[in-house]
Motif scaffolding. Sequence first.
Motif, short mmCIF file in Angstrom:
data_model
loop_
_atom_site.label_atom_id
_atom_site.label_comp_id
_atom_site.label_asym_id
_atom_site.label_seq_id
_atom_site.Cartn_x
_atom_site.Cartn_y
_atom_site.Cartn_z
N VAL A 464 3.35 9.07 -12.06
CA VAL A 464 2.34 10.39 -11.73
C VAL A 464 1.22 9.77 -10.63
N MET A 465 1.16 10.32 -9.77
CA MET A 465 0.21 9.91 -8.68
C MET A 465 -0.60 10.73 -8.48
N ILE A 466 -2.05 10.66 -8.85
CA ILE A 466 -3.41 11.60 -8.64
C ILE A 466 -4.18 10.89 -7.38
N ALA A 467 -3.85 11.29 -6.20
CA ALA A 467 -4.50 10.61 -5.08
C ALA A 467 -4.61 11.44 -3.95
N PRO A 468 -5.69 11.14 -3.33
CA PRO A 468 -5.81 12.01 -1.82
C PRO A 468 -4.99 11.36 -0.93
N PRO A 469 -4.59 12.16 0.07
CA PRO A 469 -3.63 11.80 1.11
C PRO A 469 -3.76 10.35 1.66
N THR A 470 -5.01 9.94 2.19
CA THR A 470 -5.31 8.91 2.83
C THR A 470 -4.72 7.52 1.94
N LEU A 471 -4.84 7.75 0.57
CA LEU A 471 -4.63 6.70 -0.38
C LEU A 471 -3.16 6.78 -0.69
N ALA A 472 -2.68 8.09 -0.84
CA ALA A 472 -1.22 8.38 -1.42
C ALA A 472 -0.45 7.70 -0.41
N ARG A 473 -0.66 7.85 0.95
CA ARG A 473 0.45 7.46 2.06
C ARG A 473 0.32 5.85 1.89
N GLN A 474 -0.68 5.18 1.30
CA GLN A 474 -0.70 3.76 1.20
C GLN A 474 0.34 3.28 -0.01
N PHE A 475 -0.10 4.26 -1.12
CA PHE A 475 0.36 4.10 -2.59
C PHE A 475 2.33 4.02 -2.39
N LYS A 476 2.63 5.17 -1.80
CA LYS A 476 4.13 5.34 -1.75
C LYS A 476 4.86 4.43 -1.36
N PRO A 477 4.45 3.78 -0.01
CA PRO A 477 5.28 2.60 0.53
C PRO A 477 5.18 1.33 -0.28
N LEU A 478 3.97 1.05 -0.98
CA LEU A 478 3.97 0.09 -2.01
C LEU A 478 5.05 0.34 -3.14
#
Length: 627
Positions: A464-478
């Motif tokens: 479950v990833m609650i994050a704004p787009p700018t951070l989510a776009r970094q979390f998902k590749p990680l």
Amino acid sequence: MTDQLRTLRYPATLVLALLLLLAGCTPVSFNPEADQSPDQLLDSARDMNDRAEAQRLLLQAADRFQGEGQHRDARKLLQSDIFDPTTETSKSQHLLLSMASAVALEDRTWATSLAESLDLDQFQRYRDGLQEQAAQLQTETFKLAQKPLQAALTLISAGPLLAMDDAERNDEIWQLLKKTPADLVADRSESAIGFDTQGWLELALILRESGMTLESQGRAVRDWQNNWAGHPAAEQLPSELALIMNLSQERPELIALALPLSGPLASAGTAIREGFMAAFYGDEARRDYDIIITVTDTHEKNFTEVYDQLRRENPDLIVGPLEKEALASVMERDSMPVPLMALNYYDQQSEAPDRLYQFGLSAEDEARQIAKRLEEEDLDQVLVLIPDGDWGDRVEAALLASLEETGGTALSIERFFRTDNLREVTADLLGINTSRQRAIAVEQTVGQNIEFEPRRRQDVDAIVMIAPPTLARQFKPLFAFYFASNIPVYSSSLVYEGKPDPSRDRDLDQVRFTDLPWVLDSDQRFRQTAGEAFPNMGGQLGRLFAMGADAYHLSARLPVLKQVEGSALEGQTGRLTMSKDGRIRREQMWAIFQKGEPQTLLPTDQSDEQQPEAQEKEDSIPETGTL
């Protein structure tokens, strides 16, 4: 519902009738009436040469267990591999007993399995003394299996058999049809046979358009009654529709909007006001009423004083405040002389005054929907990423409470700030750093370097990833970099800016998220017309605009939502219902990013074949590699 209550609901008449059907010569080696455990009975049955006779005796034993309220023992017999019924009679007996225990135990998995092979006319295949109980069990089995359309169709065709009065039966049929997706109702309507069934399905379809006003719904119901004279529902309308008919003649005509139109919340207050007025001007029924809307700026004003000032003008309804602190001030009142629909939620667990309603874009609602979706997809063990701060505290509390209710578990929760090292946050979440520490400990123990590749934890069903787009776009590749590209990721509307951006959102591919129909359903007529008039209402302002539009439609429907259990408004912000304490709950839509664009997902109780195809592998970052 307890076993005892279930036993009372399906009394001795069912047991005695089945005993008569199952009676026969019983070998001395297998006495189904003896005080034996299910395992002993199954061992005896397996020793018998006559398989059909063994099945008959096990059915008789299961029937005895049910009569004594021991449904778990009955389930053990009925689910055994001995059953491969050889005759239509034994199949019917086995199915009836299985439905009785599945319903008594509220065993959704078993009920779903039974429903797959359950014909709508199954209850008619039993003799007269059993048909009513069979119809009741069949209805409850379909409901437990989350097949509301089949449950409704059973009630419709079994009507003359049931002891329910017309009002009770019609209310239940209506609520079941409301839970059925419109496309399934429409498909069934095309092939429906029978006056009663055709009439019910048409009634279920006429109120499905998003944003219908109370008046247009009232007219639609009246037209349906005229076209279907003599139909059971036309003679005894479901209570919700009867209330709509009455309330469509009565609605608030003087509405006071109280919003912050200056100061730091001016843009939010303005967006809500514009959405409210857009819905008002788009409401054709307003011409039949003398509706007046006044607007008050609440910035830097004591809302208790604002409320008292407005009530002296004798409005029918006050809409506001938007600020949580202002809402807290009116929570101290014993009652509301003028009904108040606040545009926020009060967090404390205190009892709300009578005639106070609360409606807003609650992040807690989205957390609850994520937990519900995880449960429906059988994903129990989750990792959680949530921003730090008070807002994140509320989201975390709502998510954990919902996971506890649904049987899920948060294996690990990582809170983060925008300035944090996201690589380290992700490594901590997935257990990579723990794996490294174990390797270091081994090296220190053996006194030499060892070859080692860190591993993520293996007990994870979802993230479950609650994050704004700018951070989510970094979390998902990680996630992919740390060997977790195959773990499904779920998020809230925070992850999506509100308009397609394929080039930037491609890194979010396969992320599932919940959002408003206003954002995800581009075919909505109101969105199309309002979008032309208010081209700048995108992103978060667009969501507030949609909230304002729903506030207008709610203003006329508050009594319906309050008084009729199961009633709902299909709005721009979701399917809106009301809890007993006057809080409006939202059920949003779901979507999945594919090639950087959101594609809507169907409810989980519909066929997987209709869902967008998921990629077999991440195509942007390999399973192992470097960033």
